[in-house]
Design a protein around this motif. Structure first.
Motif, PDB file in Angstrom:
ATOM      1  N   LEU A 425      58.676 -40.987   8.794  1.00 41.08           N
ATOM      2  CA  LEU A 425      59.196 -40.962  10.159  1.00 41.08           C
ATOM      3  C   LEU A 425      60.436 -41.849  10.225  1.00 41.08           C
ATOM      4  O   LEU A 425      60.415 -43.014   9.843  1.00 41.08           O
ATOM      5  N   GLU A 426      61.514 -41.254  10.671  1.00 44.34           N
ATOM      6  CA  GLU A 426      62.785 -41.980  10.777  1.00 44.34           C
ATOM      7  C   GLU A 426      63.189 -42.032  12.240  1.00 44.34           C
ATOM      8  O   GLU A 426      63.278 -41.003  12.904  1.00 44.34           O
ATOM      9  N   THR A 427      63.401 -43.243  12.728  1.00 47.60           N
ATOM     10  CA  THR A 427      63.780 -43.387  14.127  1.00 47.60           C
ATOM     11  C   THR A 427      65.151 -42.783  14.346  1.00 47.60           C
ATOM     12  O   THR A 427      66.121 -43.205  13.731  1.00 47.60           O
ATOM     13  N   ARG A 428      65.203 -41.788  15.207  1.00 46.09           N
ATOM     14  CA  ARG A 428      66.486 -41.183  15.564  1.00 46.09           C
ATOM     15  C   ARG A 428      67.035 -41.863  16.799  1.00 46.09           C
ATOM     16  O   ARG A 428      68.142 -42.354  16.819  1.00 46.09           O
ATOM     17  N   TYR A 429      66.223 -41.872  17.819  1.00 50.69           N
ATOM     18  CA  TYR A 429      66.673 -42.508  19.041  1.00 50.69           C
ATOM     19  C   TYR A 429      66.499 -44.020  18.923  1.00 50.69           C
ATOM     20  O   TYR A 429      65.579 -44.512  18.268  1.00 50.69           O
ATOM     21  N   LYS A 430      67.391 -44.740  19.524  1.00 50.98           N
ATOM     22  CA  LYS A 430      67.377 -46.194  19.478  1.00 50.98           C
ATOM     23  C   LYS A 430      66.777 -46.740  20.768  1.00 50.98           C
ATOM     24  O   LYS A 430      66.911 -46.137  21.835  1.00 50.98           O
ATOM     25  N   ASP A 431      66.126 -47.869  20.647  1.00 53.36           N
ATOM     26  CA  ASP A 431      65.613 -48.553  21.834  1.00 53.36           C
ATOM     27  C   ASP A 431      66.736 -49.371  22.454  1.00 53.36           C
ATOM     28  O   ASP A 431      67.280 -50.267  21.804  1.00 53.36           O
ATOM     29  N   PHE A 432      67.079 -49.039  23.680  1.00 53.37           N
ATOM     30  CA  PHE A 432      68.079 -49.823  24.421  1.00 53.37           C
ATOM     31  C   PHE A 432      67.348 -50.798  25.327  1.00 53.37           C
ATOM     32  O   PHE A 432      66.457 -50.410  26.089  1.00 53.37           O
ATOM     33  N   GLN A 433      67.704 -52.072  25.208  1.00 53.51           N
ATOM     34  CA  GLN A 433      67.104 -53.095  26.044  1.00 53.51           C
ATOM     35  C   GLN A 433      68.218 -53.957  26.622  1.00 53.51           C
ATOM     36  O   GLN A 433      69.103 -54.403  25.887  1.00 53.51           O
ATOM     37  N   ALA A 434      68.155 -54.158  27.922  1.00 58.16           N
ATOM     38  CA  ALA A 434      69.145 -55.009  28.588  1.00 58.16           C
ATOM     39  C   ALA A 434      68.412 -56.021  29.448  1.00 58.16           C
ATOM     40  O   ALA A 434      67.437 -55.693  30.129  1.00 58.16           O
ATOM     41  N   LEU A 435      68.883 -57.256  29.390  1.00 61.56           N
ATOM     42  CA  LEU A 435      68.327 -58.332  30.200  1.00 61.56           C
ATOM     43  C   LEU A 435      69.399 -58.755  31.197  1.00 61.56           C
ATOM     44  O   LEU A 435      70.527 -59.068  30.808  1.00 61.56           O
ATOM     45  N   ILE A 436      69.054 -58.744  32.475  1.00 63.78           N
ATOM     46  CA  ILE A 436      70.002 -59.066  33.534  1.00 63.78           C
ATOM     47  C   ILE A 436      69.678 -60.464  34.043  1.00 63.78           C
ATOM     48  O   ILE A 436      68.584 -60.710  34.569  1.00 63.78           O
ATOM     49  N   LEU A 437      70.627 -61.368  33.888  1.00 62.79           N
ATOM     50  CA  LEU A 437      70.424 -62.771  34.258  1.00 62.79           C
ATOM     51  C   LEU A 437      71.331 -63.152  35.410  1.00 62.79           C
ATOM     52  O   LEU A 437      72.421 -62.598  35.582  1.00 62.79           O
ATOM     53  N   GLY A 438      70.874 -64.129  36.196  1.00 61.01           N
ATOM     54  CA  GLY A 438      71.700 -64.707  37.233  1.00 61.01           C
ATOM     55  C   GLY A 438      72.508 -65.864  36.678  1.00 61.01           C
ATOM     56  O   GLY A 438      72.488 -66.166  35.475  1.00 61.01           O
ATOM     57  N   CYS A 439      73.207 -66.554  37.562  1.00 59.51           N
ATOM     58  CA  CYS A 439      74.108 -67.617  37.117  1.00 59.51           C
ATOM     59  C   CYS A 439      73.377 -68.802  36.493  1.00 59.51           C
ATOM     60  O   CYS A 439      73.922 -69.499  35.634  1.00 59.51           O
ATOM     61  N   ASP A 440      72.135 -69.018  36.899  1.00 58.23           N
ATOM     62  CA  ASP A 440      71.376 -70.144  36.351  1.00 58.23           C
ATOM     63  C   ASP A 440      70.595 -69.768  35.107  1.00 58.23           C
ATOM     64  O   ASP A 440      69.784 -70.548  34.619  1.00 58.23           O
ATOM     65  N   GLY A 441      70.816 -68.555  34.606  1.00 57.98           N
ATOM     66  CA  GLY A 441      70.109 -68.106  33.408  1.00 57.98           C
ATOM     67  C   GLY A 441      68.752 -67.508  33.698  1.00 57.98           C
ATOM     68  O   GLY A 441      68.020 -67.150  32.783  1.00 57.98           O
ATOM     69  N   GLU A 442      68.374 -67.408  34.974  1.00 59.09           N
ATOM     70  CA  GLU A 442      67.086 -66.836  35.335  1.00 59.09           C
ATOM     71  C   GLU A 442      67.181 -65.326  35.348  1.00 59.09           C
ATOM     72  O   GLU A 442      68.244 -64.761  35.610  1.00 59.09           O
ATOM     73  N   GLN A 443      66.055 -64.643  35.030  1.00 61.07           N
ATOM     74  CA  GLN A 443      66.030 -63.187  35.102  1.00 61.07           C
ATOM     75  C   GLN A 443      66.117 -62.750  36.558  1.00 61.07           C
ATOM     76  O   GLN A 443      65.461 -63.315  37.433  1.00 61.07           O
ATOM     77  N   LEU A 444      66.927 -61.746  36.802  1.00 56.57           N
ATOM     78  CA  LEU A 444      67.221 -61.316  38.163  1.00 56.57           C
ATOM     79  C   LEU A 444      66.096 -60.413  38.660  1.00 56.57           C
ATOM     80  O   LEU A 444      65.881 -59.327  38.125  1.00 56.57           O
ATOM     81  N   THR A 445      65.364 -60.857  39.642  1.00 55.75           N
ATOM     82  CA  THR A 445      64.235 -60.088  40.159  1.00 55.75           C
ATOM     83  C   THR A 445      64.712 -59.095  41.221  1.00 55.75           C
ATOM     84  O   THR A 445      65.814 -59.196  41.755  1.00 55.75           O
ATOM     85  N   GLY A 446      63.841 -58.138  41.515  1.00 57.26           N
ATOM     86  CA  GLY A 446      64.167 -57.130  42.516  1.00 57.26           C
ATOM     87  C   GLY A 446      64.741 -55.875  41.896  1.00 57.26           C
ATOM     88  O   GLY A 446      65.096 -55.842  40.712  1.00 57.26           O
ATOM     89  N   ASN A 447      64.821 -54.855  42.704  1.00 61.73           N
ATOM     90  CA  ASN A 447      65.282 -53.564  42.204  1.00 61.73           C
ATOM     91  C   ASN A 447      66.789 -53.556  41.980  1.00 61.73           C
ATOM     92  O   ASN A 447      67.565 -54.100  42.764  1.00 61.73           O
TER      93      ASN A 447
END
Length: 789
Positions: A425-447
């Motif tokens: 099995l060869e991975t064709r599609y790649k896993d895309f992951q993005a982390l959205i941070l605020g100015c203080d380095g905290e993860q941005l909550t909410g939609n």
């Protein structure tokens, strides 16, 4: 005579035709009986030929269906489909025939035929072994990977199964070696693991054997020590001890015609890699039932296998047997109805709390499919089809995961070189992951409002977010992407640089910082002054207004606040009207540059907000009144509260979490003094009013104040004089409301002259340039309006 002969011919013609038809029917009947007899003998090769010839003699439902079923048993899916097409077009065709047609179309990779048949069979009972809704789902969703043949193992023969020892040696099954003399006994094991009797003689292929490939890629045949073996297959090698389990079918010397069923044996492996001994399971019964596909769980001392022994659920079931350290095996235990069906289950394999196995009894894509189930103690929870690309319309089986987490399976799918191939099995599609941070380095909550688009056609890619600033998606290989991320009150993110082209890793990871829009942030300030009782724009004010107009023309995210004032002379009513005229004069001046009035917020205060104490009835010199006759110019960035602003291209790359990066550096004045003096002129005061306005509006700024003298006089005297010159500026700004903590002052006497007047005489003007107080911002930010930088 001719006439008589013609009459005789006409008379005998029906007899001749009837006789031909009878002969044809009799010939077809004979072929059908022959084909049916061969099918009963499991000789589907000859049965398929017989049904095909019978159909060519006369196209009948029985012949077409017989040929279709025979080719299905032979797993020739294209021919099976071709014959089912013929069979279902007869009026005798049943719903079960249509179901078989759909299965054949599926196995022949004719998806369009599957979906067309779905409409035809709406409302009918489709049977337990084929779920068309599931098929539609599997084929309608792009797989995240693909399979490729394992290097060095596959030939144009059959290769299947995979087991790897701790030294890197791979064991597998193959019938490579070419076709044999047709006189040789025709015993054959195929993917369905049915073993045929000596009379079957239906393939003419070599017997299956066990092979191994070492780390260098050299492939050699493994000699099995069990005597009189036809087939040896399904090798499974242990990791903790040099032992190989495997399946054999062997010649049993007995009279008559009988079926030979496979058995499970195990042997020790010596240092040369040879099998030195053998021992069979006590439950082997080669004339009664089959045992095959052994797998050993060394942690639990448990052997798993597949068998059609009596007492199962139908076909082949999965079982296990516990064993002691010296390989004494307990009674077999059926894995139960959660795993086993009325169909066939085989190829058990355990990894990380999951049982993987092959089955044609659970709902699948066709033939044998791969499934997984969670292990709960001695039981199991749920059965899940692994879907595409693990499974195909053909047979997929023999699941294995290597120590370096490579997934291996066997299949006779169209990509196979031979009858079966071993795939990775060869991975064709790649896993895309993005982390959205605020100015203080905290993860941005909410939609977040997210659009991920693929390629030049900007095809939307489904993206999942967890509400805590994490985004996930599967993205195609060798493609370019762009992503847009929006949130109310924040600058949107628009990244066009995403690409999987040349990406070797299995995932594409990004971290983005979302910045709150700093609404109504003062980006730039200036002041213009007026003559007594006048609103006309003075010549010395025009350069300031020209610069403001240019900034407004160039940057649509800027508006201007115009705040006009007067001195305290004359009545309040008069002064309010005068300050309004001054505001209008600024608006009119900016209007000459095409600046819309909607971008100019004008306000006027008359004499209500003086910069000093020169109010009504307070005697003040003219220079104090002059600094009150002013209009403050404040350029405001992002002035519309709540508007979704795009990040200006001029500010790309700036750290906008630091608001001071939005603010433009001011042209700070240098204050010059008369000889031996430390007092401010009216021009100095007007210059410092601009500085005070900047510091009041831009609270992040701190000001450096540095006092100097010329070289005349002693060092001690000049040091004190330079301190006075720094302090007079500091005090003026403090009187304008600037906190002392924001004003850092230093004094250098005559140590740092602009002009060196020690060794050469200096002009009066050169001495004046040395008598100064310099102002600077210690952390001056980049000017984003300077496009050359």
């Amino acid at each position: 005579m001719v006439l008589n002969m013609k009459k005789i011919f006409i008379y005998f013609l029906p007899v001749i035709l009837f006789s031909a038809i009878v002969c044809q029917v009799q010939a077809q009947s004979g072929l059908l009986r022959y084909a049916e007899r061969k099918a009963l003998e499991s000789n589907y090769f000859e049965a398929a030929n017989g049904y095909s010839k019978a159909y060519n003699k006369k196209a009948t439902y029985a012949a077409a269906k017989g040929a279709a079923e025979s080719y299905t048993y032979l797993r020739d899916y294209q021919k099976s489909y071709d014959w089912w097409v013929k069979a279902v077009n007869f009026p005798e065709a049943t719903n079960n025939d249509w179901l078989a047609y759909i299965a054949a179309a599926n196995q022949a990779d004719r998806n369009e035929a599957v979906f067309l048949a779905l409409d035809s069979l709406t409302g009918t009972t489709l049977g337990p072994n084929l779920n068309l809704d599931s098929l539609k789902y599997w084929y309608g969703n792009k797989p995240n990977s693909a399979v490729v043949g394992v290097d060095g193992l596959n030939t144009n023969s059959a290769e299947f199964g995979f087991s790897k020892d701790s030294h890197g040696t791979v064991y597998f099954s193959s019938d490579r070696g070419g076709e044999l003399d047709r006189k040789k006994k025709g015993l054959r094991i195929d993917k369905s693991y049915k073993y045929y009797n000596k009379k079957s003689d239906w393939t003419g292929r070599d017997y299956l054997s066990i092979y191994k490939m070492d780390e260098s890629g050299e492939v050699t045949k493994v000699s099995v020590p069990v005597p009189d073996v036809f087939h040896s297959t399904d090798p499974f090698v242990l990791q903790k001890s040099p032992v190989l389990f495997y399946t054999v079918s062997r010649e049993i010397r007995d009279s008559g015609s009988y079926e030979v069923y496979p058995e499970i044996y195990y042997s020790s492996i010596n240092e040369e890699g040879q099998l030195t001994d053998f021992k069979g399971l006590s439950i082997n019964a080669p004339l009664e039932y089959s045992l095959k596909t052994p797998y050993v769980d060394e942690e639990e001392n448990r052997l798993y296998f597949s068998s059609d022994m009596p007492g199962g659920f139908g076909g082949f079931d999965l079982y296990y047997m516990n064993y002691s350290d010296d390989f004494v095996f307990e009674a077999p235990v059926n894995l139960g109805s959660e795993i086993n069906t009325t169909g066939n289950e085989s190829n058990p394999y355990l990894r990380e709390g999951k049982l993987f196995f092959a089955s044609d009894g659970h709902i699948g894509l066709g033939g044998l499919d791969l499934f997984e189930s969670k292990v709960l103690g001695d039981g199991f929870s749920g059965v899940k089809n692994l879907g595409i690309p693990y499974n195909s319309p053909q047979d997929d089986f023999a699941f294995f995961i290597t120590s370096d987490n490579k997934t291996i399976l066997s299949s006779d799918r169209p990509e196979s070189r031979g009858w079966d191939d071993i795939f990775e099995l060869e991975t064709r599609y790649k896993d895309f992951q993005a982390l959205i941070l605020g100015c203080d380095g905290e993860q941005l909550t909410g939609n977040l409002e997210v659009s991920l688009m693929e390629g030049s056609d900007r095809i939307n890619v489904e993206i999942v977010q967890d509400g805590k600033g994490k985004l996930e998606a599967s993205v195609a290989p060798e493609e370019d992407f762009e992503i847009v991320i929006k949130k109310d009150g924040y600058f949107s993110i628009h990244d066009k640089s995403l690409s999987t082209k040349g990406l070797k890793e299995t995932s594409l990871e990004k971290t983005y910082q979302m910045v709150r829009v700093p609404y109504n942030t003062t980006a730039y300030v200036d002041l213009v002054f007026y003559n007594l009782d006048e609103s006309a724009i003075r010549e010395d004010a025009k350069p300031s207004l020209d610069k403001v107009a240019e900034l407004l023309k160039s940057y649509s995210f800027l508006n201007i606040a115009v705040r006009s004032h007067t001195d305290s002379r004359a009545s309040e009513e008069y002064n309010e009207a005068l300050s309004e005229r001054r505001a209008d004069a600024v608006r009119d001046y900016l209007g000459q540059f095409g600046i819309a009035r909607s971008r100019i917020e004008a306000s006027w205060f008359g004499e209500k907000e003086p910069t000093n104490n020169c109010g009504d009835g307070v005697p003040c010199p003219e220079d104090q009144h002059q600094v009150n006759r002013r209009t403050e110019l404040l350029l405001l960035a992002f002035p519309e509260e709540g508007k979704a602003y795009q990040l200006p291209p001029e500010m790309q790359g700036l750290d906008l979490c630091d608001v001071s990066n939005i603010q433009l550096p001011a042209d700070l004045p240098t204050i010059y003094f008369g000889f031996d003096q430390a007092s401010l002129s009216v021009n100095d005061m007007m210059a410092l009013e601009r500085v005070a306005l900047m510091l009041r509006e831009m609270l992040y700024h701190r000001l450096e104040i540095k006092g100097h003298t010329d070289n005349r006089g002693s060092d001690a005297y000049n040091e004190k004089l330079s301190e006075k010159r720094a302090l007079v500026v500091k005090k003026y700004l403090e009187d304008k409301g600037i906190a002392p903590s924001r004003l850092n002052y230093e004094f250098f006497g005559k140590k740092n002259p602009i002009n060196d007047c020690g060794d050469q005489p200096c002009t009066p003007n050169m001495h004046k340039e040395n008598r100064r107080t310099e102002l600077s911002l210690p952390k001056l930010k980049k000017d984003w309006t300077n496009k050359e930088e």
